[in-house]
Every structure is written in structure tokens, then in C-alpha cells.
Design a protein around this motif. Structure first.
Motif, PDB file in Angstrom:
ATOM      1  N   ARG A   3      19.715  23.846   8.136  1.00  0.00           N
ATOM      2  CA  ARG A   3      18.770  24.936   7.922  1.00  0.00           C
ATOM      3  C   ARG A   3      17.431  24.578   8.562  1.00  0.00           C
ATOM      4  O   ARG A   3      16.906  23.481   8.363  1.00  0.00           O
ATOM      5  N   ARG A  78      24.443  37.939  10.588  1.00  0.00           N
ATOM      6  CA  ARG A  78      24.875  36.554  10.369  1.00  0.00           C
ATOM      7  C   ARG A  78      24.926  35.774  11.673  1.00  0.00           C
ATOM      8  O   ARG A  78      24.559  34.590  11.718  1.00  0.00           O
ATOM      9  N   THR A  79      25.374  36.418  12.737  1.00  0.00           N
ATOM     10  CA  THR A  79      25.430  35.742  14.037  1.00  0.00           C
ATOM     11  C   THR A  79      24.050  35.289  14.481  1.00  0.00           C
ATOM     12  O   THR A  79      23.858  34.146  14.926  1.00  0.00           O
ATOM     13  N   ALA A  81      21.354  34.898  12.520  1.00  0.00           N
ATOM     14  CA  ALA A  81      20.825  33.929  11.568  1.00  0.00           C
ATOM     15  C   ALA A  81      21.372  32.529  11.849  1.00  0.00           C
ATOM     16  O   ALA A  81      20.638  31.540  11.796  1.00  0.00           O
ATOM     17  N   ARG A  82      22.645  32.437  12.156  1.00  0.00           N
ATOM     18  CA  ARG A  82      23.241  31.131  12.436  1.00  0.00           C
ATOM     19  C   ARG A  82      22.609  30.502  13.677  1.00  0.00           C
ATOM     20  O   ARG A  82      22.303  29.306  13.694  1.00  0.00           O
ATOM     21  N   ASP A  87      19.019  31.244   6.760  1.00  0.00           N
ATOM     22  CA  ASP A  87      20.008  31.305   5.691  1.00  0.00           C
ATOM     23  C   ASP A  87      20.921  32.504   5.922  1.00  0.00           C
ATOM     24  O   ASP A  87      20.489  33.658   5.849  1.00  0.00           O
ATOM     25  N   GLU A  88      22.174  32.251   6.211  1.00  0.00           N
ATOM     26  CA  GLU A  88      23.120  33.325   6.532  1.00  0.00           C
ATOM     27  C   GLU A  88      23.427  34.200   5.325  1.00  0.00           C
ATOM     28  O   GLU A  88      23.623  35.415   5.466  1.00  0.00           O
ATOM     29  N   ASP A  89      23.468  33.607   4.139  1.00  0.00           N
ATOM     30  CA  ASP A  89      23.817  34.390   2.948  1.00  0.00           C
ATOM     31  C   ASP A  89      22.726  35.396   2.612  1.00  0.00           C
ATOM     32  O   ASP A  89      23.018  36.546   2.269  1.00  0.00           O
ATOM     33  N   THR A  91      20.563  36.633   4.757  1.00  0.00           N
ATOM     34  CA  THR A  91      20.596  37.628   5.830  1.00  0.00           C
ATOM     35  C   THR A  91      21.711  38.633   5.588  1.00  0.00           C
ATOM     36  O   THR A  91      21.513  39.850   5.709  1.00  0.00           O
ATOM     37  N   GLU A  92      22.893  38.136   5.246  1.00  0.00           N
ATOM     38  CA  GLU A  92      24.032  39.023   5.009  1.00  0.00           C
ATOM     39  C   GLU A  92      23.763  39.952   3.836  1.00  0.00           C
ATOM     40  O   GLU A  92      24.063  41.157   3.892  1.00  0.00           O
ATOM     41  N   GLU A 188      14.685  36.044   7.724  1.00  0.00           N
ATOM     42  CA  GLU A 188      15.967  36.653   7.397  1.00  0.00           C
ATOM     43  C   GLU A 188      15.827  38.168   7.276  1.00  0.00           C
ATOM     44  O   GLU A 188      16.694  38.927   7.751  1.00  0.00           O
TER      45      GLU A 188
END
Length: 388
Positions: A3, A78-79, A81-82, A87-89, A91-92, A188
Motif C-alpha cells: 500500500r 480496482r485496476t 487503484a492497484r 486500497d482496492e477494497d 475503491t471498489e 480512492e
């Protein structure tokens, strides 16, 4: 993945409006994973499968609705954010929840409710997203709402930037759970906002071409789209036209995603951004397109408004949909007993709470439930609400 230092960290969340009983935690999930899961399991999220995206109550199974749009936004978010170490979660979760406040029939329904509440503060779908998640959707025994993290609520409130003059709905919620509305949101949240733009800019082209509202020759008047399509034809000269068009849409999404990642990385490096506090204090958006692509994206949006969203048939359908919501509101205001018992029994006696309560009920309707309710109240099915 590691992160980044400027990412939101669930281990350092500012918490929730209502304290959690940690003894009741279910599984090894971070705060933001729990947010995402609460959204996915909510009734409000499930209702998005029958809410308008571009076309009102579409009969065709291949057209997007609010639910499929939200899933596509989440995939793009998510793409990004990664790639940026965010933080992907979170963002999702932001992507999945961003359209929950939309009423039936999309912006036509919003205009109707805004007019019905003109003397009572108006209606705004962004604020209604927060109202739904924080108050109206209440599946838990010990508190109102879904009790989502501060970071998620803040991101939904400010995904388009700081809010200087909040609507009544957002102002009420902010008074109970302060969201620092004048600060810039997390990266995010900024990613979720641009992922939304990327998704509907390109997927609406796909649906518009499929429905015949957009014509390829007109779309190719945009030089940057024509360049993309010529490349598709060069690579796949013998492919059926339908597959070439799908490849065009994929190529456009990839172009925009890569541009956004590169431009954002440059802004973060150029601004010396190392912490989330610096993100909030930056005074400008740090996630964005390059100046060249930003200009192209504005051109594409203008094209879609002219040729798709404001197409004469689309506008006629929207006008009929708006009239349906206006008549529903008037009928329920005159005879609230026509609402389900749980809604009727909870009806406030005084304004503006009374009208806002009726608007809450209507805003939660799906397209087809609104049509069914109209049929029940007026004995007729509104015509012309399906144009694909």
C-alpha cells in the motif's frame, strides 16, 4: 501489493458513526472489506438491477442498467487503484455504492423529485446515496443505516470534490457524522469518480450503437475515436463489424485508464505527495487525465449528450418518465395510505419531513415497480417508457 503511503489505510480508519461490537465480527476482513460486503448484501444495491442507466426499463437483456454499470465501474476502479498502490477494497466499495441514490428512470426521475420537493429543499441523487446508506437501509438491530466507515461516507459525499454548499440531506447527515466536506477526498474516492466517467463514456457508446441511437460514421467524426477504430481495422481487418466495435470500446477504456494512471503518478510525484493528509490538503484533484485526453473526453461527452442522451426519442421517453414520477408523488401526497403500511405508518405529520418521506419511498422504487404502482393507482400502464 504494497500500500502506498498516501493510500487510505483501514487499520487507521476514523471509525464509524456507531461503535462496533468487535465480538460480533465475522471473518478476517478489514474495515473497507466490510463496507464493500455490506453494500453488496444491501437491498438498495440489489434494486439497481432494475434502475435506468441510459435506456428506461429496457426490454433487451444486453443493455446496461445501474447494477451492471456499477459493477463495470468497480472493475475499472480496482485496476486503477492497484496500479497506484491504493486500497482496492475502499475503491471498489465506493464504485459499487456511487449510484445507489438514483431514483427510478434515472435523471428524469431525479428532475421530477427535485421539482416535487422544490419548496422542501429539493432532491439530489448524490446526497440521497448517503441518506439511503446512513438512514433508510437499516438491517441491523442496534443502529440505523449500514454503519459504513468514515472514509467510505466521505468518499461518497465528496467524490466530485469538496462540497461548499451541501443540500439539506447531506447537511443533516454531516451534522450527525461530520465528513470534512470542504476538504478534498481520498485518492480512492477520486479514482472512483473517474472510473465512473470512463465506464459510462465508453459503455454508453456500446449501448448507443447497439440500440441504433448512435451511428458509427458520426462517432468517427471524433478524430481520436477514428484513430482508435482505424487501428482496430488494421489489426482485425476480417473480423465482423460487431466485434470490431467491441474492440473499439475496449481500446478506448484502456487508453483512458493508462493515461489516468500516468498523469496521476506525475501529479503525485510533482506535488511531493506522501501522506493522505497531503492529499486532503492539496487544494486540487490529484487523480485526473492529461490535458490532451481531458479535452478529448469533454468532446466525447458533448457528443454523447447531443447524439444519445438528448436524442429526440430519448428526451420524449424521459419526459414521459418524469410525468409518471410527478403523478405518483402527487397521488401519494394526496393519499399516503396508498403507500405500504410500514411507510404510511412512519409518515411524519409536518413539512418538510412529510414530503421528503414520500420522496424517499419513490426514490427507492425500481423502474418496473414505479410502472406497476402507477398502474395500480391510475388503472393504466404508462406508454412509451421503453425505447429499446
Amino acid at each position: 501489493m504494497t500500500r502506498a503511503s498516501y493510500a487510505a489505510d483501514p487499520a487507521h480508519s476514523r471509525g464509524r458513526e456507531f461503535a462496533l461490537d468487535e465480538r460480533a465480527t465475522r471473518g478476517p476482513r478489514s474495515a473497507f472489506q466490510r463496507d464493500r460486503d455490506r453494500i453488496v448484501h444491501s437491498i438498495a444495491f440489489r434494486r439497481l438491477r432494475h434502475k435506468t442507466q441510459v435506456f428506461v426499463a429496457p426490454d433487451g437483456d444486453h443493455y446496461r442498467v445501474r447494477l451492471t454499470h456499477s459493477l463495470e465501474v468497480a472493475q475499472i476502479g480496482r485496476t486503477i487503484a492497484r496500479a497506484l498502490g491504493l486500497d482496492e477494497d475502499l475503491t471498489e466499495a465506493l464504485c459499487l455504492a456511487h449510484d445507489i441514490g438514483h431514483p427510478p428512470f434515472g435523471h428524469a426521475g431525479e428532475e421530477a423529485l427535485n421539482g416535487a420537493l422544490a419548496g422542501h429543499g429539493g432532491f439530489d441523487h448524490n446526497a440521497h446515496t448517503l441518506r439511503t446508506l446512513m438512514r433508510l437501509e437499516s438491517p441491523y438491530c442496534d443502529h440505523e443505516g449500514l454503519n459504513l466507515s468514515w472514509e467510505l461516507l466521505e468518499g461518497l459525499a465528496k467524490h466530485n470534490g469538496p462540497v461548499i454548499e451541501p443540500s439539506w440531506a447531506l447537511a443533516e447527515l454531516d451534522a450527525m457524522c461530520p465528513l470534512a466536506l470542504r476538504d478534498w477526498p481520498s485518492l480512492e474516492a477520486q479514482v472512483a469518480a473517474l472510473a465512473d466517467d470512463i465506464a459510462y463514456d465508453n459503455h454508453d457508446i456500446d449501448d448507443g450503437l447497439r440500440a441504433g441511437f448512435l451511428v458509427l460514421d458520426d462517432l468517427l467524426m471524433l478524430d481520436f475515436v477514428a484513430d482508435q477504430f482505424r487501428e482496430v481495422e488494421r489489426r482485425f481487418p476480417d473480423a465482423p463489424r460487431e466485434r470490431q466495435l467491441r474492440e473499439l470500446v475496449r481500446g478506448q477504456i484502456g487508453l483512458m485508464v493508462n493515461d489516468l494512471i500516468g498523469e496521476t503518478q506525475a501529479r503525485l510525484a510533482g506535488g511531493g505527495i506522501e501522506t493522505i493528509a497531503q492529499v486532503r490538503a492539496a487544494g486540487r484533484a490529484l487523480v485526473g487525465f492529461s490535458p490532451e485526453l481531458e479535452a478529448r473526453e469533454r468532446t466525447l461527452k458533448a457528443f454523447l449528450y447531443e447524439r444519445l442522451y438528448f436524442h429526440p426519442e430519448q428526451r420524449a421517453t424521459a419526459e414521459r418518465a418524469r410525468a409518471v414520477i410527478e403523478r405518483l408523488f402527487a397521488a401519494l401526497a394526496a393519499d399516503p395510505a396508498q403507500m405500504p403500511p410500514s411507510w404510511h405508518e412512519a409518515l411524519p405529520a409536518r413539512e418538510p419531513q412529510r414530503s421528503r418521506h414520500i420522496a424517499d419511498f419513490i426514490a427507492g422504487m425500481t423502474d418496473r415497480y414505479a410502472i406497476d404502482t402507477y398502474h395500480r393507482l391510475f388503472g393504466e400502464i404508462p406508454e412509451g417508457l421503453r425505447n429499446v
